[in-house]
Design an enzyme around this catalytic site. Structure first.
Site, mmCIF file in Angstrom:
data_model
loop_
_atom_site.group_PDB
_atom_site.id
_atom_site.type_symbol
_atom_site.label_atom_id
_atom_site.label_comp_id
_atom_site.label_asym_id
_atom_site.label_seq_id
_atom_site.Cartn_x
_atom_site.Cartn_y
_atom_site.Cartn_z
ATOM 1 N N ALA A 1 136.833 63.043 36.420
ATOM 2 C CA ALA A 1 136.686 63.972 37.552
ATOM 3 C C ALA A 1 135.242 64.429 37.652
ATOM 4 O O ALA A 1 134.610 64.777 36.660
ATOM 5 C CB ALA A 1 137.625 65.158 37.377
ATOM 6 N N ILE B 1 144.687 66.479 32.095
ATOM 7 C CA ILE B 1 144.659 67.945 32.137
ATOM 8 C C ILE B 1 146.062 68.549 32.074
ATOM 9 O O ILE B 1 146.289 69.541 31.354
ATOM 10 C CB ILE B 1 143.886 68.441 33.386
ATOM 11 N N ARG C 1 145.720 66.214 50.218
ATOM 12 C CA ARG C 1 145.249 67.194 49.229
ATOM 13 C C ARG C 1 143.856 67.700 49.583
ATOM 14 O O ARG C 1 142.956 66.916 49.913
ATOM 15 C CB ARG C 1 145.211 66.541 47.849
ATOM 16 N N SER D 1 143.391 69.280 42.542
ATOM 17 C CA SER D 1 144.358 68.663 41.612
ATOM 18 C C SER D 1 144.111 69.058 40.166
ATOM 19 O O SER D 1 145.066 69.193 39.391
ATOM 20 C CB SER D 1 144.370 67.150 41.751
ATOM 21 N N HIS E 1 142.943 56.753 45.725
ATOM 22 C CA HIS E 1 142.366 57.770 44.846
ATOM 23 C C HIS E 1 143.418 58.722 44.269
ATOM 24 O O HIS E 1 143.388 59.029 43.078
ATOM 25 C CB HIS E 1 141.341 58.574 45.667
ATOM 26 N N ARG F 1 139.273 64.435 54.159
ATOM 27 C CA ARG F 1 139.067 63.133 53.505
ATOM 28 C C ARG F 1 139.716 61.971 54.266
ATOM 29 O O ARG F 1 139.131 60.896 54.375
ATOM 30 C CB ARG F 1 139.674 63.241 52.113
ATOM 31 N N GLU G 1 132.802 71.299 49.039
ATOM 32 C CA GLU G 1 133.433 70.017 49.367
ATOM 33 C C GLU G 1 134.147 70.130 50.703
ATOM 34 O O GLU G 1 134.331 71.233 51.235
ATOM 35 C CB GLU G 1 134.383 69.574 48.243
ATOM 36 N N HIS H 1 139.925 57.786 48.848
ATOM 37 C CA HIS H 1 138.628 58.463 48.822
ATOM 38 C C HIS H 1 137.665 57.643 49.667
ATOM 39 O O HIS H 1 137.592 56.426 49.523
ATOM 40 C CB HIS H 1 138.116 58.589 47.384
HETATM 41 P P1 FAD Z 1 145.642 61.999 34.283
HETATM 42 O O1 FAD Z 1 144.443 62.784 34.038
HETATM 43 O O2 FAD Z 1 145.513 60.741 35.060
HETATM 44 O O3 FAD Z 1 146.291 61.646 32.885
HETATM 45 C C1 FAD Z 1 147.409 60.770 32.798
HETATM 46 C C2 FAD Z 1 147.638 60.465 31.339
HETATM 47 O O4 FAD Z 1 148.879 59.786 31.193
HETATM 48 C C3 FAD Z 1 146.591 59.553 30.717
HETATM 49 O O5 FAD Z 1 146.312 60.023 29.436
HETATM 50 C C4 FAD Z 1 147.307 58.196 30.643
HETATM 51 O O6 FAD Z 1 146.839 57.381 29.616
HETATM 52 C C5 FAD Z 1 148.708 58.651 30.369
HETATM 53 N N1 FAD Z 1 149.754 57.701 30.724
HETATM 54 C C6 FAD Z 1 149.973 57.128 31.924
HETATM 55 N N2 FAD Z 1 151.068 56.344 31.853
HETATM 56 C C7 FAD Z 1 151.529 56.423 30.591
HETATM 57 C C8 FAD Z 1 152.600 55.809 29.890
HETATM 58 N N3 FAD Z 1 153.449 54.989 30.507
HETATM 59 N N4 FAD Z 1 152.761 56.095 28.583
HETATM 60 C C9 FAD Z 1 151.913 56.926 27.934
HETATM 61 N N5 FAD Z 1 150.873 57.532 28.544
HETATM 62 C C10 FAD Z 1 150.697 57.280 29.873
HETATM 63 N N6 FAD Z 1 140.475 66.137 41.103
HETATM 64 C C11 FAD Z 1 139.898 67.351 41.201
HETATM 65 O O7 FAD Z 1 140.587 68.364 41.343
HETATM 66 N N7 FAD Z 1 138.542 67.449 41.134
HETATM 67 C C12 FAD Z 1 137.728 66.368 40.957
HETATM 68 O O8 FAD Z 1 136.524 66.508 40.876
HETATM 69 C C13 FAD Z 1 138.324 65.093 40.856
HETATM 70 N N8 FAD Z 1 137.563 63.975 40.700
HETATM 71 C C14 FAD Z 1 138.186 62.782 40.467
HETATM 72 C C15 FAD Z 1 137.416 61.658 40.189
HETATM 73 C C16 FAD Z 1 138.028 60.453 39.895
HETATM 74 C C17 FAD Z 1 137.198 59.252 39.590
HETATM 75 C C18 FAD Z 1 139.443 60.361 39.899
HETATM 76 C C19 FAD Z 1 140.126 59.078 39.582
HETATM 77 C C20 FAD Z 1 140.215 61.470 40.209
HETATM 78 C C21 FAD Z 1 139.593 62.679 40.493
HETATM 79 N N9 FAD Z 1 140.343 63.817 40.789
HETATM 80 C C22 FAD Z 1 139.729 65.028 40.913
HETATM 81 C C23 FAD Z 1 141.793 63.785 40.690
HETATM 82 C C24 FAD Z 1 142.191 64.352 39.320
HETATM 83 O O9 FAD Z 1 141.250 63.935 38.375
HETATM 84 C C25 FAD Z 1 143.559 63.900 38.884
HETATM 85 O O10 FAD Z 1 144.491 64.092 39.908
HETATM 86 C C26 FAD Z 1 143.997 64.710 37.680
HETATM 87 O O11 FAD Z 1 143.027 64.622 36.676
HETATM 88 C C27 FAD Z 1 145.314 64.197 37.178
HETATM 89 O O12 FAD Z 1 145.589 64.814 35.956
HETATM 90 P P2 FAD Z 1 146.916 64.434 35.201
HETATM 91 O O13 FAD Z 1 146.890 65.178 33.911
HETATM 92 O O14 FAD Z 1 148.073 64.620 36.076
HETATM 93 O O15 FAD Z 1 146.797 62.853 34.960
HETATM 94 C C1 SIN Z 2 135.229 64.083 44.316
HETATM 95 O O1 SIN Z 2 134.454 64.551 43.476
HETATM 96 O O2 SIN Z 2 134.919 63.668 45.427
HETATM 97 C C2 SIN Z 2 136.665 64.006 43.960
HETATM 98 C C3 SIN Z 2 137.244 65.321 44.107
HETATM 99 C C4 SIN Z 2 138.725 65.209 44.201
HETATM 100 O O3 SIN Z 2 139.301 64.121 44.173
HETATM 101 O O4 SIN Z 2 139.340 66.275 44.314
#
Ligand code: FAD
Ligand code: SIN
Length: 519
Positions: free
Chosen positions: A44, A13, A370, A375, A335, A274, A111, A228
């Site tokens: 997510a 994102i 958090r 996030s 998590h 959490r 939540e 988590h």
């Molecule tokens: P990410 O979405 O993790 O993206 C990282 C990107 O960087 C990926 O494309 C990866 O391939 C790339 N990358 C990594 N290292 C390298 C490298 N060395 N070279 C090139 N590319 C690289 N948060 C919420 O707010 N609500 C939710 O409902 C929620 N549910 C979740 C459920 C799960 C299963 C998980 C794991 C997390 C959840 N979270 C949730 C947390 C949230 O999804 C993440 O914190 C957030 O999506 C992180 O976004 P980001 O863009 O920072 O990183």
């Molecule tokens: C969840 O859906 O429980 C994850 C939400 C989050 O990590 O913020």
């Protein structure tokens, strides 16, 4: 050597939202480690926390976030998050993101530790997919944005204090490359895979944090790792997440004897913060000599459960469990990283031309713990802010000097299996949910040795992040939020109501809450 205006590392994102902003003004190269849709964002479930409902207020979202952060949130950063959040979510909706609705209004989920129902979600529990779809569609409309999948970034290039580009390996072709850019945004997500058990997808290994550290950036609050409480615990199954929203809708936790135990630990029972729920589960596992507890939704109407959580329902079925009839075995897993590359309110890392946004960064919004679903919101708000500051920087920065960097060897992108396994075990056993100074000291020595022995850059980066987490956990002699030490079981505001900061040359030190770190 290739040159672009901007490089974004990561297609979650934060990276995609940043690219939308940058692609309107210049050429952008998005490097992403695997398929372009692979990220934590994609998985997510719960949704995005945002004060948009009629009975909600930005001030309440602010208070809930500050309370969850256990005294370590930077109030200005939280203010930016909760005040600007609604406009970014509305923008996402205007771009075609289909959040679930109740009639003609958005449907809001509940939540833990939120005083209102304020979580917007999509297709029940497939929020991340819908957000990635929307942002990718937007990015693809921008002709000057190129996305390079299977491009593993391993080093940011720093010359005379300025970031000039990135070195990466194309893992399919096994070729290595150097690209110059006026500004680089790290959006690589967290580092769940430094632990044996994690909800994160395989790509989340923390290189963004390690690259920034090696480049001389500050890393903040690395001791604060959120576990988590409810990851699927089933032999042969991945640690699939069972969203907190399941408890928000009435799911309860039971121990191996069928007893609902959370009311014994906290007034809010299953909807306690959490870290409280995760530690209560560990205590309960030890008390009852079990390796998992159970999430029970069997008292809820089956049709509601299937409709509200279709993806979780299907995944459980795949592993032989019926969410509407069975108690689902669960236990905690790593998590989310509250800490990361320290930035100002505009994603700047303190190094000219280097920015960070999303989970890789530490803006100060999450403090020691958090608030659920904050996030995704952070990725949107700070992804856009970092991009705008990168644009401003590039418009006034002097021309890029020439570079004479030799390319990396493609083997540098490989992880050493034995070191990785050992490291993850150490982290799980000694630097996990419950910590103790003596064990942390031994773990730190072991991690230092693994770091020295790492035969490739990818392995070294993993070891660096693990070592930074362990060092910060040993440094902070108190318990607060997600960081719990049995030898210092209480918070100590007088000494420790401050951030921990780590720097390659300056070591580890503290920094006061709410003050400018780059002043
Ligand atoms: P990410 O979405 O993790 O993206 C990282 C990107 O960087 C990926 O494309 C990866 O391939 C790339 N990358 C990594 N290292 C390298 C490298 N060395 N070279 C090139 N590319 C690289 N948060 C919420 O707010 N609500 C939710 O409902 C929620 N549910 C979740 C459920 C799960 C299963 C998980 C794991 C997390 C959840 N979270 C949730 C947390 C949230 O999804 C993440 O914190 C957030 O999506 C992180 O976004 P980001 O863009 O920072 O990183
Ligand atoms: C969840 O859906 O429980 C994850 C939400 C989050 O990590 O913020």
């Amino acid at each position: 050597m290739r040159e672009v205006d901007f490089i974004v590392i990561g297609s979650g994102i934060a990276g995609l939202r940043a690219a939308v902003e940058l692609g309107r003004a210049g050429s952008v190269l998005i490097l992403t480690k695997d398929e372009l849709t692979e990220s934590s964002t994609r998985y997510a479930q719960g949704g995005v926390a945002v004060a948009l409902s009629d009975d909600d207020e930005i001030a309440l979202h602010f208070e809930d976030t500050m309370r969850a952060g256990a005294g370590l949130c930077d109030p200005e950063a939280v203010r930016v998050l909760v005040e600007e959040g609604p406009q970014y979510v509305q923008e996402l909706i205007a771009w075609g993101c289909r959040f679930d609705r109740a009639g003609d209004q958005l449907a809001f989920g509940q939540e833990a530790a939120h005083s209102r129902r304020r979580i917007v979600h999509a297709r029940g529990d497939a929020t991340g997919r819908e957000i990635v779809r929307t942002l990718l569609e937007r990015v693809r409309e921008l002709p000057r944005v190129e996305i390079l999948p299977h491009a593993f970034a391993l080093r940011v290039l720093i010359h005379e204090g300025r970031c000039l580009g990135v070195q990466y390996v194309e893992t399919r072709a096994r070729t290595s490359h150097t690209v110059r850019a006026h500004a680089v945004i790290l959006a690589t997500g967290g580092a769940g895979h430094i632990y044996l058990h994690t909800t994160n997808p395989d790509v989340v290994t923390g290189e963004g944090m390690a690259m920034a550290y090696e480049a001389g950036a500050l890393l903040a609050d690395m001791e604060f790792v959120q576990f988590h409480p409810t990851a699927l615990h089933r032999a042969g199954a991945p640690r699939f997440l069972l969203s907190e929203a399941l408890r928000g809708e009435g799911g309860v936790l039971r121990n191996r004897f069928g007893e609902r135990f959370m009311p014994r630990y906290h007034d809010a029972a299953e909807l306690a913060p959490r870290d409280v729920v995760a530690r209560a589960i560990v205590t309960e596992l030890q008390r009852t000599d079990a390796d998992c507890v159970y999430l029970d939704l069997t008292h809820l109407p089956a049709s509601f459960v299937r409709e509200r959580f279709p993806r979780i329902y299907e995944t459980c079925q795949h592993y032989g469990l019926d969410l509407t009839r069975d108690w689902i075995p669960v236990s905690p897993a790593a998590h989310y990283f509250m800490g990361g590359v320290r930035t100002d309110l505009h994603g700047w890392t303190g190094i000219a031309g280097l920015f960070a946004a999303g989970e890789v960064s530490c803006t100060g919004v999450h403090g020691a713990n958090r608030l659920a679903s904050n996030s995704l919101l952070e990725g949107l708000v700070f992804g856009a802010r970092a991009a705008r500051r990168a644009l401003a920087f590039a418009s006034t920065a002097p021309a890029l000097p020439s570079l004479r960097e030799s390319n990396l060897s493609p083997e540098e992108a490989e992880l050493d299996g034995a070191i990785t396994r050992r490291l993850r075990t150490i982290m799980w056993e000694a630097v996990g949910l419950i910590r103790h100074g003596e064990r942390l000291r031994l773990a730190l020595d072991d991690l230092e040795a693994l770091r020295r022995a790492a035969p490739t850059l990818a392995t070294r980066h993993l070891a660096t992040v693990a070592w930074l987490v362990a060092r910060a956990a040993l440094f902070r002699e108190e318990s607060r939020g997600a960081h719990f030490r049995t030898d210092f079981p209480a918070p100590n505001d007088a000494q420790w109501r401050c951030h921990s900061i780590q720097h390659r040359e300056r070591g580890i030190f503290t920094h006061p809450i709410g003050t400018e770190v780059f002043a």
